[in-house]
Design a protein around this motif. Structure first.
Motif, PDB file in Angstrom:
ATOM      1  N   SER A   1      50.052  63.761  16.001  1.00 17.77           N
ATOM      2  CA  SER A   1      49.920  63.872  14.551  1.00 17.77           C
ATOM      3  C   SER A   1      51.258  63.623  13.867  1.00 17.77           C
ATOM      4  O   SER A   1      52.327  63.847  14.447  1.00 17.77           O
ATOM      5  CB  SER A   1      49.395  65.255  14.164  1.00 17.77           C
ATOM      6  OG  SER A   1      50.384  66.235  14.393  1.00 17.77           O
ATOM      7  N   VAL A   2      51.187  63.181  12.616  1.00 20.00           N
ATOM      8  CA  VAL A   2      52.393  62.994  11.816  1.00 20.00           C
ATOM      9  C   VAL A   2      53.089  64.344  11.651  1.00 20.00           C
ATOM     10  O   VAL A   2      54.317  64.431  11.690  1.00 20.00           O
ATOM     11  CB  VAL A   2      52.059  62.368  10.440  1.00 20.00           C
ATOM     12  CG1 VAL A   2      53.277  62.336   9.539  1.00 20.00           C
ATOM     13  CG2 VAL A   2      51.487  60.969  10.626  1.00 20.00           C
ATOM     14  N   ARG A   3      52.326  65.397  11.506  1.00 16.55           N
ATOM     15  CA  ARG A   3      52.893  66.742  11.364  1.00 16.55           C
ATOM     16  C   ARG A   3      53.752  67.098  12.577  1.00 16.55           C
ATOM     17  O   ARG A   3      54.824  67.697  12.440  1.00 16.55           O
ATOM     18  CB  ARG A   3      51.755  67.766  11.176  1.00 16.55           C
ATOM     19  CG  ARG A   3      52.228  69.177  11.009  1.00 16.55           C
ATOM     20  CD  ARG A   3      52.863  69.363   9.640  1.00 16.55           C
ATOM     21  NE  ARG A   3      53.317  70.725   9.513  1.00 16.55           N
ATOM     22  CZ  ARG A   3      54.564  71.079   9.229  1.00 16.55           C
ATOM     23  NH1 ARG A   3      55.472  70.178   9.006  1.00 16.55           N
ATOM     24  NH2 ARG A   3      54.899  72.335   9.150  1.00 16.55           N
ATOM     25  N   GLN A   4      53.296  66.741  13.779  1.00 18.12           N
ATOM     26  CA  GLN A   4      54.079  67.025  14.983  1.00 18.12           C
ATOM     27  C   GLN A   4      55.401  66.265  14.964  1.00 18.12           C
ATOM     28  O   GLN A   4      56.451  66.814  15.304  1.00 18.12           O
ATOM     29  CB  GLN A   4      53.289  66.661  16.245  1.00 18.12           C
ATOM     30  CG  GLN A   4      54.025  67.008  17.525  1.00 18.12           C
ATOM     31  CD  GLN A   4      54.311  68.494  17.647  1.00 18.12           C
ATOM     32  OE1 GLN A   4      53.425  69.332  17.496  1.00 18.12           O
ATOM     33  NE2 GLN A   4      55.555  68.839  17.901  1.00 18.12           N
ATOM     34  N   VAL A   5      55.362  65.013  14.542  1.00 18.39           N
ATOM     35  CA  VAL A   5      56.586  64.220  14.456  1.00 18.39           C
ATOM     36  C   VAL A   5      57.535  64.829  13.429  1.00 18.39           C
ATOM     37  O   VAL A   5      58.748  64.888  13.653  1.00 18.39           O
ATOM     38  CB  VAL A   5      56.282  62.743  14.127  1.00 18.39           C
ATOM     39  CG1 VAL A   5      57.563  61.946  13.939  1.00 18.39           C
ATOM     40  CG2 VAL A   5      55.418  62.116  15.221  1.00 18.39           C
ATOM     41  N   GLU A   6      57.002  65.332  12.331  1.00 19.95           N
ATOM     42  CA  GLU A   6      57.843  65.988  11.320  1.00 19.95           C
ATOM     43  C   GLU A   6      58.551  67.198  11.926  1.00 19.95           C
ATOM     44  O   GLU A   6      59.732  67.435  11.667  1.00 19.95           O
ATOM     45  CB  GLU A   6      56.998  66.429  10.124  1.00 19.95           C
ATOM     46  CG  GLU A   6      56.483  65.276   9.297  1.00 19.95           C
ATOM     47  CD  GLU A   6      55.441  65.695   8.272  1.00 19.95           C
ATOM     48  OE1 GLU A   6      54.961  66.860   8.325  1.00 19.95           O
ATOM     49  OE2 GLU A   6      55.092  64.861   7.422  1.00 19.95           O
TER      50      GLU A   6
ATOM     51  N   ASP B   1      57.821  58.437  10.267  1.00 17.00           N
ATOM     52  CA  ASP B   1      57.053  59.415  11.022  1.00 17.00           C
ATOM     53  C   ASP B   1      55.674  58.877  11.411  1.00 17.00           C
ATOM     54  O   ASP B   1      55.217  59.088  12.538  1.00 17.00           O
ATOM     55  CB  ASP B   1      56.904  60.712  10.229  1.00 17.00           C
ATOM     56  CG  ASP B   1      58.215  61.464  10.090  1.00 17.00           C
ATOM     57  OD1 ASP B   1      59.188  61.122  10.784  1.00 17.00           O
ATOM     58  OD2 ASP B   1      58.261  62.402   9.275  1.00 17.00           O
ATOM     59  N   ALA B   2      55.018  58.188  10.510  1.00 14.99           N
ATOM     60  CA  ALA B   2      53.677  57.669  10.784  1.00 14.99           C
ATOM     61  C   ALA B   2      53.695  56.649  11.923  1.00 14.99           C
ATOM     62  O   ALA B   2      52.793  56.633  12.765  1.00 14.99           O
ATOM     63  CB  ALA B   2      53.074  57.048   9.529  1.00 14.99           C
ATOM     64  N   ALA B   3      54.723  55.817  11.977  1.00 15.03           N
ATOM     65  CA  ALA B   3      54.828  54.816  13.036  1.00 15.03           C
ATOM     66  C   ALA B   3      55.078  55.485  14.387  1.00 15.03           C
ATOM     67  O   ALA B   3      54.497  55.085  15.404  1.00 15.03           O
ATOM     68  CB  ALA B   3      55.941  53.823  12.724  1.00 15.03           C
TER      69      ALA B   3
END
Length: 53
Positions: free
Chosen positions: A20-25, A10-12
């Protein structure tokens, strides 16, 4: 979706897309639950103003 299927973290993904990482999650969860339809763009939430005078 290729990033999810390819196993990217997710961070990548967040760094590459500048979100944001939260959006990818959230995207990943929608992708798991609904497939491709879960991550397709729904367009602008503001609606069209072309018809307004």
């Amino acid at each position: 979706m290729g990033r999810f299927e390819g196993g990217q973290k997710d961070a990548a993904i967040a760094a590459a897309l500048r979100v944001s990482v939260r959006q990818v999650e959230r995207w990943r969860r929608s992708w798991r639950e609904l497939g491709e339809a879960g991550v397709l763009s729904k367009g602008s939430p503001g609606g069209s103003r072309l018809g307004e005078t």
